[in-house]
Design a protein around this motif. Structure first.
Motif: not given
Length: 61
Positions: A13-33, A52-54
């Motif tokens: 699903k795309s973000h409300p701003c219109g972009s569907a692309q995200w950069e991964i900033l942190r991995t582990g049990i939780d992800f920060r994108i 949710n990753v395509k």
């Protein structure tokens, strides 16, 4: 799928701003994108993120 910090992923699903692309900033049990469109940052549990990753966008050389 194998994820690492700095990867760009396309979500189902795309973000409300219109972009569907995200950069991964942190991995582990939780992800920060971070949204590549507006810069909004979100933390997601690993299970929800992986569901949710395509696809992973290949890095340009």
């Amino acid at each position: 799928m194998d994820f690492s910090v700095g990867d760009i992923v396309q979500m189902k699903k795309s973000h409300p701003c219109g972009s569907a692309q995200w950069e991964i900033l942190r991995t582990g049990i939780d992800f920060r994108i971070k949204c590549c469109g507006c810069g909004h940052m979100v933390m997601l549990p690993r299970a929800k993120f992986e569901k949710n990753v395509k696809k992973i966008i290949p890095k340009e050389q």
